[in-house]
Design an enzyme around this catalytic site. Structure first.
Site, mmCIF file in Angstrom:
data_model
loop_
_atom_site.group_PDB
_atom_site.id
_atom_site.type_symbol
_atom_site.label_atom_id
_atom_site.label_comp_id
_atom_site.label_asym_id
_atom_site.label_seq_id
_atom_site.Cartn_x
_atom_site.Cartn_y
_atom_site.Cartn_z
ATOM 1 N N THR A 111 -0.874 -0.369 -4.624
ATOM 2 C CA THR A 111 -1.956 0.598 -4.765
ATOM 3 C C THR A 111 -1.426 1.852 -5.458
ATOM 4 O O THR A 111 -0.305 2.291 -5.202
ATOM 5 C CB THR A 111 -2.565 0.981 -3.409
ATOM 6 N N ASP A 125 0.856 -1.185 0.000
ATOM 7 C CA ASP A 125 0.000 0.000 0.000
ATOM 8 C C ASP A 125 0.890 1.232 0.000
ATOM 9 O O ASP A 125 1.354 1.686 1.039
ATOM 10 C CB ASP A 125 -0.913 -0.017 1.227
ATOM 11 N N GLY A 126 1.152 1.754 -1.196
ATOM 12 C CA GLY A 126 2.023 2.911 -1.328
ATOM 13 C C GLY A 126 1.358 4.095 -1.999
ATOM 14 O O GLY A 126 1.856 5.210 -1.931
ATOM 15 N N LYS A 127 0.234 3.831 -2.685
ATOM 16 C CA LYS A 127 -0.532 4.876 -3.385
ATOM 17 C C LYS A 127 0.380 5.744 -4.244
ATOM 18 O O LYS A 127 0.308 6.976 -4.232
ATOM 19 C CB LYS A 127 -1.334 5.707 -2.390
ATOM 20 N N ARG A 128 1.199 5.094 -5.050
ATOM 21 C CA ARG A 128 2.156 5.800 -5.896
ATOM 22 C C ARG A 128 1.479 6.333 -7.164
ATOM 23 O O ARG A 128 0.466 5.818 -7.608
ATOM 24 C CB ARG A 128 3.310 4.872 -6.281
#
Length: 302
Positions: A137, A103-106
């Site tokens: 993510t 979950d890094g939302k890059r």
């Protein structure tokens, strides 16, 4: 090479579970033995405690769930030691047979997006980076050309992404519910997700581009399941944020697959919950993690 969607759906059916265990380590909430092991809050000492905490959770839930989701931010805040810890946790989960969704939302465009994808996508050698995961993510805010580099890396490495479509947080609607040309932003993002998947479907009709859709918006969850039939859904917001088991079942397909439901605090800090009694010194905290995981599995089965 088996695609990411095929691997994840197979893991769901093999374990009989759609639970995704979120690995969100917080120093102040660690079990007492791990808190006591930290030396004067030195970052390398905290990172070592995070590694042990997450790896013991992985050992406790392996075979019970298809996947885990480490939250990169909790490791990044510790600097280099934290990034080493994240790599160790991802590697341990892979070795335990669990699918890893970082979950890094890059998000970015062009070569920078490709660099993010190269860093975080692909758990197989020889391409694997220290943080190579099965999925990541990503944010869609920069548009289609910010997602395409991630999808191209997914194609090469049998990996996946989960695009933020309708998130579980209360403030998400400020942007996601805005109407443009008769459609909400989240509906337009869902259309883009479906378009990116169309030429990449496995035998079950799923592609590598999944979607994050919160359990806290059950009507939109039903709507978006229909709008994105080729996407595996990652569903946050169950438990601590208020989403119910009845709400999240709408995310699953007729085979009971096609979605995973995330829970972090309710599982990883289960030793803090009265219903899961542990020793006064919290030395058997892993038993609470396992019990909470089994409980969630049963709740989601109905």
């Amino acid at each position: 090479m088996m695609t990411f969607a095929t691997q994840l759906n197979a893991a769901i059916l093999r374990t009989g579970s759609v639970t995704c265990v979120g690995l969100d380590p917080r120093l102040e909430q660690l079990p007492k033995p791990l808190r006591d092991s930290v030396s004067e809050k030195r970052k390398d000492s905290v990172a070592a405690a995070y590694t042990q905490f997450c790896c013991e959770i992985i050992d406790a839930v392996a075979g019970l769930v298809p996947c885990v989701k480490p939250q990169a931010a909790f490791f990044e805040q510790l600097g280099p030691a934290g990034m080493v810890s994240l790599g160790e946790v991802i590697s341990h989960a892979n070795q335990a047979g669990l699918i890893v969704i970082t979950d890094g939302k890059r998000n970015d465009i062009g070569s920078t997006a490709t660099a993010y994808a190269d860093a975080y996508l692909g758990s197989a050698e020889p391409d694997r980076s220290p943080w190579g995961s099965d999925a990541l993510t990503v944010s869609p805010y920069l548009g289609r050309d910010s997602l395409e580099p991630f999808v191209e890396v997914c194609d090469r490495r049998a990996a996946g992404i989960f695009v933020l479509v309708k998130t579980s947080n209360p403030g998400g609607g400020y942007l996601q519910d805005l109407s443009v040309d008769g459609k909400t932003i989240y509906q337009s993002v869902a259309e883009l997700v479906t378009e990116l998947n169309k030429s990449r479907l496995d035998a079950d009709g799923y592609g590598p581009v999944g979607a994050v859709v919160g359990a806290t918006y059950p009507e939109q969850l039903v709507e978006l399941r229909k709008a994105m039939p080729h996407s595996i859904l990652l569903v946050p917001g169950f438990g601590a944020q208020g989403g119910s088991a009845d709400d999240v079942r709408a995310a699953m397909d007729a085979n009971g697959a096609g979605a995973v439901v995330n829970s972090s605090r309710h599982i990883v800090f289960a030793h803090k919950r009265e219903e899961f009694s542990v020793a006064a010194d919290e030395s058997n905290w892993q038993d609470a993690v396992r019990a909470a995981t089994i409980q969630m599995n049963e709740q989601l089965k109905g």
